[in-house]
Design a protein around this motif. Structure first.
Motif, PDB file in Angstrom:
ATOM      1  N   UNK A   1       0.824  -1.211   0.000  1.00 26.97           N
ATOM      2  CA  UNK A   1       0.000   0.000   0.000  1.00 26.97           C
ATOM      3  C   UNK A   1       0.858   1.260   0.000  1.00 26.97           C
ATOM      4  N   UNK A   2       1.966   1.249   0.733  1.00 27.82           N
ATOM      5  CA  UNK A   2       2.836   2.428   0.788  1.00 27.82           C
ATOM      6  C   UNK A   2       3.448   2.716  -0.585  1.00 27.82           C
ATOM      7  N   UNK A   3       3.829   1.651  -1.301  1.00 25.68           N
ATOM      8  CA  UNK A   3       4.402   1.835  -2.642  1.00 25.68           C
ATOM      9  C   UNK A   3       3.356   2.362  -3.607  1.00 25.68           C
ATOM     10  N   UNK A   4       2.153   1.802  -3.553  1.00 25.47           N
ATOM     11  CA  UNK A   4       1.059   2.272  -4.415  1.00 25.47           C
ATOM     12  C   UNK A   4       0.752   3.733  -4.106  1.00 25.47           C
ATOM     13  N   UNK A   5       0.724   4.071  -2.844  1.00 25.69           N
ATOM     14  CA  UNK A   5       0.451   5.454  -2.439  1.00 25.69           C
ATOM     15  C   UNK A   5       1.537   6.394  -2.972  1.00 25.69           C
ATOM     16  N   UNK A   6       2.791   5.976  -2.841  1.00 21.12           N
ATOM     17  CA  UNK A   6       3.906   6.798  -3.339  1.00 21.12           C
ATOM     18  C   UNK A   6       3.835   6.952  -4.852  1.00 21.12           C
ATOM     19  N   UNK A   7       3.520   5.869  -5.567  1.00 22.72           N
ATOM     20  CA  UNK A   7       3.372   5.958  -7.028  1.00 22.72           C
ATOM     21  C   UNK A   7       2.227   6.901  -7.391  1.00 22.72           C
ATOM     22  N   UNK A   8       1.134   6.819  -6.648  1.00 19.59           N
ATOM     23  CA  UNK A   8       0.004   7.713  -6.889  1.00 19.59           C
ATOM     24  C   UNK A   8       0.384   9.168  -6.675  1.00 19.59           C
ATOM     25  N   UNK A   9       1.163   9.426  -5.645  1.00 19.91           N
ATOM     26  CA  UNK A   9       1.597  10.799  -5.372  1.00 19.91           C
ATOM     27  C   UNK A   9       2.509  11.317  -6.487  1.00 19.91           C
TER      28      UNK A   9
END
Length: 166
Positions: free
Chosen positions: A63-71
């Motif tokens: 989830x943290x990686x997906x969130x960072x990619x989204x940002x």
């Protein structure tokens, strides 16, 4: 609400294939793909040369990686899909040494509102070609990847099998 059945899509596609728009899309793809080559990946050893067997690895992206990619995608005014593709291009460049990279992807080909809820496989294959060149830092690769993806979306109606060099 289903507006078109698959047969209506087929009829529309036949009409579109006879239109000047089809020729414009074909000309775009011919220009875009002129000289493109499949990336040369290093060969893997054969199973007889190694003590291990080939396998598929399946992992969830955290989830943290997906969130960072989204940002990152939001900051660059693009999508997570373009960010992941940009990462893939950078990995390919690292392994091949090539700056001109082409990978195939399916596009939904649901460009008309009538097709949004139509049941059936309408997808077209598209070759997403990006020339990394220059600095090749991630922001630049992501910008070029976004342009590649958007151009492909605009021209996704042409069935890949109709691209021939003659």
């Amino acid at each position: 609400v289903v507006r078109w059945q698959y047969a209506q899509f087929c009829q529309w596609q036949q009409e579109w294939l006879a239109s000047p728009e089809m020729n414009e899309d074909r000309a775009y793809w011919m220009r875009h793909l002129a000289g493109a080559q499949v990336p040369r990946l290093p060969l893997r050893p054969t199973p007889s040369e190694t003590p291990w067997l080939s396998a598929s690895i399946t992992e969830m992206i955290g989830a943290a990686t997906v969130s960072a990619l989204g940002q990152i995608a939001r900051q660059q005014h693009t999508t997570i899909a373009s960010a992941v593709l940009a990462i893939y291009y950078m990995v390919l460049r690292e392994h091949t040494g090539d700056d001109d990279l082409a990978v195939a992807s399916f596009l939904a080909n649901r460009t008309r509102p009538e097709l949004q809820n139509t049941v059936g496989l309408l997808a077209n294959m598209a070759v997403l070609r990006t020339r990394i060149g220059g600095r090749g830092d991630f922001s630049e690769v992501l910008r070029r990847t976004h342009t590649t993806a958007m151009d492909a979306f605009v021209h996704q109606r042409l069935p890949y099998q109709l691209l021939r060099g003659d």
